[in-house]
Design a protein around this motif. Sequence first.
Motif, PDB file in Angstrom:
ATOM      1  N   GLN A  20      12.543 -76.094 -10.357  1.00 54.34           N
ATOM      2  CA  GLN A  20      12.820 -75.623  -9.002  1.00 54.34           C
ATOM      3  C   GLN A  20      14.249 -75.110  -8.896  1.00 54.34           C
ATOM      4  O   GLN A  20      14.497 -74.057  -8.299  1.00 54.34           O
ATOM      5  CB  GLN A  20      12.590 -76.748  -8.002  1.00 54.34           C
ATOM      6  CG  GLN A  20      12.738 -76.320  -6.568  1.00 54.34           C
ATOM      7  CD  GLN A  20      12.425 -77.457  -5.603  1.00 54.34           C
ATOM      8  OE1 GLN A  20      12.101 -78.555  -6.021  1.00 54.34           O
ATOM      9  NE2 GLN A  20      12.524 -77.176  -4.326  1.00 54.34           N
ATOM     10  N   SER A  21      15.203 -75.806  -9.491  1.00 54.93           N
ATOM     11  CA  SER A  21      16.597 -75.363  -9.425  1.00 54.93           C
ATOM     12  C   SER A  21      16.792 -74.056 -10.190  1.00 54.93           C
ATOM     13  O   SER A  21      17.558 -73.184  -9.767  1.00 54.93           O
ATOM     14  CB  SER A  21      17.538 -76.436  -9.956  1.00 54.93           C
ATOM     15  OG  SER A  21      17.318 -76.651 -11.330  1.00 54.93           O
ATOM     16  N   LEU A  23      14.490 -71.703 -10.593  1.00 59.01           N
ATOM     17  CA  LEU A  23      13.902 -70.645  -9.767  1.00 59.01           C
ATOM     18  C   LEU A  23      14.803 -70.278  -8.600  1.00 59.01           C
ATOM     19  O   LEU A  23      14.953 -69.095  -8.269  1.00 59.01           O
ATOM     20  CB  LEU A  23      12.526 -71.077  -9.254  1.00 59.01           C
ATOM     21  CG  LEU A  23      11.422 -71.104 -10.292  1.00 59.01           C
ATOM     22  CD1 LEU A  23      10.149 -71.696  -9.694  1.00 59.01           C
ATOM     23  CD2 LEU A  23      11.152 -69.708 -10.819  1.00 59.01           C
ATOM     24  N   GLU A  24      15.423 -71.261  -7.968  1.00 58.22           N
ATOM     25  CA  GLU A  24      16.345 -70.968  -6.869  1.00 58.22           C
ATOM     26  C   GLU A  24      17.550 -70.179  -7.366  1.00 58.22           C
ATOM     27  O   GLU A  24      17.994 -69.234  -6.712  1.00 58.22           O
ATOM     28  CB  GLU A  24      16.787 -72.268  -6.208  1.00 58.22           C
ATOM     29  CG  GLU A  24      15.697 -72.938  -5.400  1.00 58.22           C
ATOM     30  CD  GLU A  24      16.096 -74.320  -4.896  1.00 58.22           C
ATOM     31  OE1 GLU A  24      17.239 -74.756  -5.166  1.00 58.22           O
ATOM     32  OE2 GLU A  24      15.268 -74.960  -4.244  1.00 58.22           O
ATOM     33  N   ARG A  25      18.061 -70.555  -8.517  1.00 53.81           N
ATOM     34  CA  ARG A  25      19.214 -69.827  -9.088  1.00 53.81           C
ATOM     35  C   ARG A  25      18.821 -68.396  -9.444  1.00 53.81           C
ATOM     36  O   ARG A  25      19.594 -67.464  -9.246  1.00 53.81           O
ATOM     37  CB  ARG A  25      19.717 -70.567 -10.324  1.00 53.81           C
ATOM     38  CG  ARG A  25      20.915 -69.940 -10.955  1.00 53.81           C
ATOM     39  CD  ARG A  25      22.122 -70.069 -10.073  1.00 53.81           C
ATOM     40  NE  ARG A  25      23.253 -69.435 -10.718  1.00 53.81           N
ATOM     41  CZ  ARG A  25      24.194 -68.770 -10.086  1.00 53.81           C
ATOM     42  NH1 ARG A  25      24.175 -68.677  -8.785  1.00 53.81           N
ATOM     43  NH2 ARG A  25      25.172 -68.214 -10.751  1.00 53.81           N
ATOM     44  N   LYS A  27      16.582 -66.607  -7.933  1.00 58.18           N
ATOM     45  CA  LYS A  27      16.493 -65.847  -6.676  1.00 58.18           C
ATOM     46  C   LYS A  27      17.869 -65.395  -6.214  1.00 58.18           C
ATOM     47  O   LYS A  27      18.051 -64.269  -5.762  1.00 58.18           O
ATOM     48  CB  LYS A  27      15.836 -66.707  -5.589  1.00 58.18           C
ATOM     49  CG  LYS A  27      14.356 -66.895  -5.779  1.00 58.18           C
ATOM     50  CD  LYS A  27      13.789 -67.789  -4.693  1.00 58.18           C
ATOM     51  CE  LYS A  27      12.330 -68.106  -4.940  1.00 58.18           C
ATOM     52  NZ  LYS A  27      11.784 -69.030  -3.932  1.00 58.18           N
ATOM     53  N   VAL A  28      18.854 -66.284  -6.348  1.00 58.11           N
ATOM     54  CA  VAL A  28      20.218 -65.937  -5.956  1.00 58.11           C
ATOM     55  C   VAL A  28      20.748 -64.806  -6.832  1.00 58.11           C
ATOM     56  O   VAL A  28      21.333 -63.834  -6.342  1.00 58.11           O
ATOM     57  CB  VAL A  28      21.138 -67.183  -6.050  1.00 58.11           C
ATOM     58  CG1 VAL A  28      22.595 -66.797  -5.910  1.00 58.11           C
ATOM     59  CG2 VAL A  28      20.748 -68.202  -5.009  1.00 58.11           C
ATOM     60  N   ARG A  30      18.980 -62.607  -8.559  1.00 60.73           N
ATOM     61  CA  ARG A  30      18.212 -61.394  -8.306  1.00 60.73           C
ATOM     62  C   ARG A  30      18.674 -60.705  -7.032  1.00 60.73           C
ATOM     63  O   ARG A  30      18.819 -59.487  -6.992  1.00 60.73           O
ATOM     64  CB  ARG A  30      16.719 -61.733  -8.218  1.00 60.73           C
ATOM     65  CG  ARG A  30      15.826 -60.530  -8.364  1.00 60.73           C
ATOM     66  CD  ARG A  30      14.357 -60.918  -8.376  1.00 60.73           C
ATOM     67  NE  ARG A  30      14.042 -61.841  -9.450  1.00 60.73           N
ATOM     68  CZ  ARG A  30      13.428 -63.009  -9.283  1.00 60.73           C
ATOM     69  NH1 ARG A  30      13.041 -63.395  -8.095  1.00 60.73           N
ATOM     70  NH2 ARG A  30      13.181 -63.782 -10.312  1.00 60.73           N
ATOM     71  N   SER A  31      18.945 -61.469  -5.982  1.00 60.24           N
ATOM     72  CA  SER A  31      19.412 -60.857  -4.737  1.00 60.24           C
ATOM     73  C   SER A  31      20.795 -60.240  -4.931  1.00 60.24           C
ATOM     74  O   SER A  31      21.108 -59.199  -4.361  1.00 60.24           O
ATOM     75  CB  SER A  31      19.428 -61.878  -3.607  1.00 60.24           C
ATOM     76  OG  SER A  31      20.373 -62.891  -3.869  1.00 60.24           O
TER      77      SER A  31
END
Length: 73
Positions: A20-21, A23-25, A27-28, A30-31
Motif C-alpha cells: 500500500q505504501s 502504491l501511494e508513493r 501515485k505521488v 506519477r502526479s
Amino acid sequence: MTDISQMIRWNTGFVRGLAQSVLERAKVIRSGLVQYAASQEAAPSKTQKTKRKTTAKKKTTKTRAKPARRRRG
C-alpha cells in the motif's frame, strides 16, 4: 502451531502495508511527472530557436589503428 499462524498473519499484514505504501508513493511520483511533463512542453519552443545547426563535417584520421598484441606461446 499457533506461533506459525501468528507469524503468517503478521507477515501478511506487513506485506499488505508495504504494498500500500509503495502504491501511494507511485501515485505521488506519477502526479509529479505529469506536472513536470506539462511544464516541459512549453520550454522546447524557446530552446529550438537558440540551437545552432552545425554543418562542419567530422574529420577522419589517416593513421591506422595499431594491431592487437600477440602473445608468445
